[in-house]
Write an enzyme that holds these catalytic residues in place. Structure first.
Site, PDB file in Angstrom:
ATOM      1  CG  ASP A 392      -1.950  -0.939   1.305  1.00  0.00           C
ATOM      2  OD1 ASP A 392      -2.064  -1.768   0.320  1.00  0.00           O
ATOM      3  OD2 ASP A 392      -2.413  -1.311   2.250  1.00  0.00           O
TER       4      ASP A 392
HETATM    5  P1  TAP Z   1       0.826  -3.867   3.119  1.00  0.00           P
HETATM    6  O1  TAP Z   1       0.296  -3.095   2.464  1.00  0.00           O
HETATM    7  O2  TAP Z   1       0.007  -4.613   4.184  1.00  0.00           O
HETATM    8  O3  TAP Z   1       1.496  -5.154   2.117  1.00  0.00           O
HETATM    9  C1  TAP Z   1       2.424  -6.075   2.939  1.00  0.00           C
HETATM   10  C2  TAP Z   1       2.751  -6.921   1.841  1.00  0.00           C
HETATM   11  O4  TAP Z   1       3.702  -7.985   2.226  1.00  0.00           O
HETATM   12  C3  TAP Z   1       1.710  -7.777   1.268  1.00  0.00           C
HETATM   13  O5  TAP Z   1       1.238  -7.378   0.097  1.00  0.00           O
HETATM   14  C4  TAP Z   1       2.372  -9.363   1.255  1.00  0.00           C
HETATM   15  O6  TAP Z   1       1.902  -9.921  -0.116  1.00  0.00           O
HETATM   16  C5  TAP Z   1       3.700  -9.138   1.493  1.00  0.00           C
HETATM   17  N1  TAP Z   1       4.329 -10.281   2.477  1.00  0.00           N
HETATM   18  C6  TAP Z   1       3.744 -10.507   3.456  1.00  0.00           C
HETATM   19  N2  TAP Z   1       4.485 -11.410   4.194  1.00  0.00           N
HETATM   20  C7  TAP Z   1       5.531 -11.594   3.246  1.00  0.00           C
HETATM   21  C8  TAP Z   1       6.813 -12.451   3.301  1.00  0.00           C
HETATM   22  N3  TAP Z   1       6.778 -13.393   4.239  1.00  0.00           N
HETATM   23  N4  TAP Z   1       7.569 -12.335   2.327  1.00  0.00           N
HETATM   24  C9  TAP Z   1       7.307 -11.348   1.457  1.00  0.00           C
HETATM   25  N5  TAP Z   1       6.257 -10.473   1.412  1.00  0.00           N
HETATM   26  C10 TAP Z   1       5.520 -10.761   2.154  1.00  0.00           C
HETATM   27  O7  TAP Z   1       2.131  -3.093   3.781  1.00  0.00           O
HETATM   28  P2  TAP Z   1       2.660  -1.734   3.939  1.00  0.00           P
HETATM   29  O8  TAP Z   1       3.162  -1.379   2.548  1.00  0.00           O
HETATM   30  O9  TAP Z   1       3.912  -1.967   4.817  1.00  0.00           O
HETATM   31  O10 TAP Z   1       1.616  -0.913   4.252  1.00  0.00           O
HETATM   32  C11 TAP Z   1       1.094  -0.974   5.499  1.00  0.00           C
HETATM   33  C12 TAP Z   1      -0.481  -0.822   5.526  1.00  0.00           C
HETATM   34  O11 TAP Z   1      -1.103  -1.177   6.925  1.00  0.00           O
HETATM   35  C13 TAP Z   1      -1.137   0.415   5.251  1.00  0.00           C
HETATM   36  O12 TAP Z   1      -2.372   0.456   4.255  1.00  0.00           O
HETATM   37  C14 TAP Z   1      -1.235   1.052   6.328  1.00  0.00           C
HETATM   38  O13 TAP Z   1      -2.262   2.212   6.160  1.00  0.00           O
HETATM   39  C15 TAP Z   1      -1.989   0.074   7.199  1.00  0.00           C
HETATM   40  N6  TAP Z   1      -1.553   0.114   8.555  1.00  0.00           N
HETATM   41  C16 TAP Z   1      -0.542   0.508   9.310  1.00  0.00           C
HETATM   42  C17 TAP Z   1      -0.537   0.837  10.695  1.00  0.00           C
HETATM   43  C18 TAP Z   1       0.585   1.496  11.312  1.00  0.00           C
HETATM   44  S1  TAP Z   1       0.659   2.565  12.474  1.00  0.00           S
HETATM   45  N7  TAP Z   1       1.942   1.137  10.671  1.00  0.00           N
HETATM   46  C19 TAP Z   1      -1.456   0.721  11.451  1.00  0.00           C
HETATM   47  C20 TAP Z   1      -2.705   0.136  10.919  1.00  0.00           C
HETATM   48  C21 TAP Z   1      -2.481  -0.067   9.489  1.00  0.00           C
HETATM   49  P3  TAP Z   1       2.243 -11.369  -0.411  1.00  0.00           P
HETATM   50  O14 TAP Z   1       1.092 -11.858   0.425  1.00  0.00           O
HETATM   51  O15 TAP Z   1       2.005 -11.511  -1.803  1.00  0.00           O
HETATM   52  O16 TAP Z   1       3.446 -11.976  -0.027  1.00  0.00           O
END
Ligand code: TAP
Length: 466
Positions: A392
């Protein structure tokens, strides 16, 4: 003389809280900041235990106080040592719940004193007692539900007409508290009813919120606990408790606002609905074009001959626990005279400062961790961007798809680099549940696999090339 020393100790402690908080804003000074504030807390606690006097009398109850301190310290140290980095939000939530419980207990105990004496407190005191009770109880039960959700022991549950019930409950709590105070007399039944309803409200308030939104909720509950503790400070006329509570309350509120802004969501949206469901549109536009894959050896070659590589860590890095291998890759690239930096998005991962904490754990130099607004102008001069388990935070839909639920969220401008390598296991979406156009960009190559395994392969390939 001791009467004058205590306020000085409180003043010093209050100053250390402020300095400690300020130091927490930078990864390089965060650890020291924590120690400075902890030192202030130590001073405030022991100064109160030994110097506080009420009508000439010391606090007393020393065996109880020290037994409580010892048990609390042992539990705290064991939990802090055992907790896994990915389970930090749960632990914060649990500790926050205990803070809320303490604030509520203060109100219960103080009310008990007035009940015993059979005299109603003055209205300002009663108001403070009620506020501490309500806010502390909501924070306690809400945090325990948040803990259960993060531990995956409690599922998201929405009652029929949940929001109406919640609003009704909140009105009932404040209505009953107001009515009880207007009586001008002690009403234990009403008091304990408000206590029970507040606990229930905390449960119902957190229960329907999406599990992945928990960090925002925990930060909000944290600010509630701060306010509840400040009520205790007001009640006891204890300045350091008041200052500490206000600092926690305001820091928690600011963190909640920062997280919501970085996710481009309103607090109402977080509290009332799940991502995607409540966004401005559907799950985003249909993707056109095809993706291309790259092998670890080609990716290693591309990076070895680059001048500048920016690594974009995301939630996948945390899941794979690949931070140490990532640091190893960085060191090997630097030996090949490649400049390496990390681009840190404020909400990458699942908790505030998630990427900073992970990379600091693997001893990555703090200077290499560059915040979004400072790294974004650097992508145009970057040869290779390596996206490690982020999705994201690098999704261009945030800029160019008004129908996307993340439209308007600030992202890392990785598209501006010469080459982009995206490391993830599949084409699955990230937290927001939407497709990512970046994967279909002609400059992007997908390197599929678990981040730790793939990084290990890259390290091996690079070592072979040297
Ligand atoms: P995300 O958009 O959640 O994407 C993480 C990606 O990591 C996934 O598409 C997944 O794809 C991949 N992944 C998962 N496990 C993996 C592994 N073992 N090896 C390789 N890839 C792996 O992460 P982001 O870009 O860090 O964004 C964070 C999101 O969380 C944002 O939307 C944000 O708003 C939200 N959020 C953040 C927080 C805080 S405070 N940080 C709090 C709540 C929500 P695959 O499954 O295809 O591997």
């Amino acid at each position: 003389m001791t009467d004058q020393i205590l306020p000085v100790c409180y003043l010093i402690a209050s100053v250390t809280f402020i300095i400690g908080l300020k130091m927490l804003s930078n990864p390089a000074s965060a650890r020291k900041g924590n120690l400075v504030a902890a030192g202030g807390m130590f001073l405030a606690i022991f100064a109160t235990i030994f110097l506080y006097r009420n009508e000439g009398e010391h606090l007393g109850n020393y065996p109880w106080i020290f037994a409580g301190l010892t048990v609390g310290t042992i539990i705290g140290v064991i939990m802090a040592k055992k907790v896994k980095m990915t389970a930090m939000p749960q632990m914060v939530s649990f500790f926050n719940g205990m803070g809320g419980a303490c604030a509520a207990v203060i109100s219960l105990v103080e009310f008990g004193h007035y009940e015993e004496a059979g005299s109603a407190p003055m209205s300002a005191q009663m108001l403070t007692i009620y506020l501490g009770l309500i806010i502390g109880s909501v924070s306690f039960s809400g945090s325990i539900i948040a803990f259960g959700k993060l531990e995956e022991k409690i599922k998201d549950r929405m009652l029929p007409a949940q929001q109406v019930i919640n609003v009704g409950l909140l009105l009932a709590i404040f209505g009953l508290a107001g009515y009880s105070m207007s009586l001008g007399d002690i009403s234990a039944n009403l008091f304990y009813l408000v206590f029970g309803l507040s606990l229930l409200y905390g449960i119902l308030f957190v229960l329907p919120i999406g599990g992945a939104d928990m960090p925002v909720v925990i930060s909000l509950l944290n600010s509630f606990t701060g306010v509840a503790a400040a009520c205790g400070g007001f009640l006891y006329d204890n300045k350091v408790m008041l200052v500490g509570g206000i600092l926690v309350g305001s820091a928690g509120t600011l963190l909640t606002i920062v997280m919501c802004k970085a996710m481009n969501r309103s607090l109402t949206n977080v509290l009332l609905g799940n991502f995607g469901k409540s966004g401005s549109g559907g799950p985003g536009k249909e993707m056109v074009g095809s993706i291309k894959e790259i092998s670890p050896s080609d990716a290693a070659m591309l990076m070895k001959y680059a001048k500048k590589v920016i690594i974009v860590p995301g939630y996948g890095l945390a899941v794979a626990q690949a931070q140490h291998t990532c640091h190893e890759l960085e060191e090997i690239l630097e030996k090949c005279d490649v400049e390496v930096k990390y681009a840190i998005h404020p909400v990458a991962g699942r908790m505030p400062g998630h990427m900073n904490v992970l990379l600091a754990e693997s001893n990555v130099d703090y200077d290499k961790l560059v915040e979004m607004e400072h790294i974004n102008p650097e992508f145009t001069t970057t040869d290779v961007v390596l996206v490690v388990g982020a999705n994201d935070v690098v999704n261009p839909a945030a800029y160019n798809d008004p129908s996307s639920p993340i439209f308007g969220m600030p992202i890392l401008d990785v598209e501006k680099a010469q080459q982009i390598i995206v490391m993830k296991r599949s084409m699955k979406a990230g937290y927001a549940g939407i497709e990512n156009e970046l994967f279909y960009n002609s400059k992007t190559s997908m390197l599929f696999g678990d981040a730790k395994n793939t990084l290990t392969k890259l390290v091996t390939e690079l070592k072979g090339l040297n």
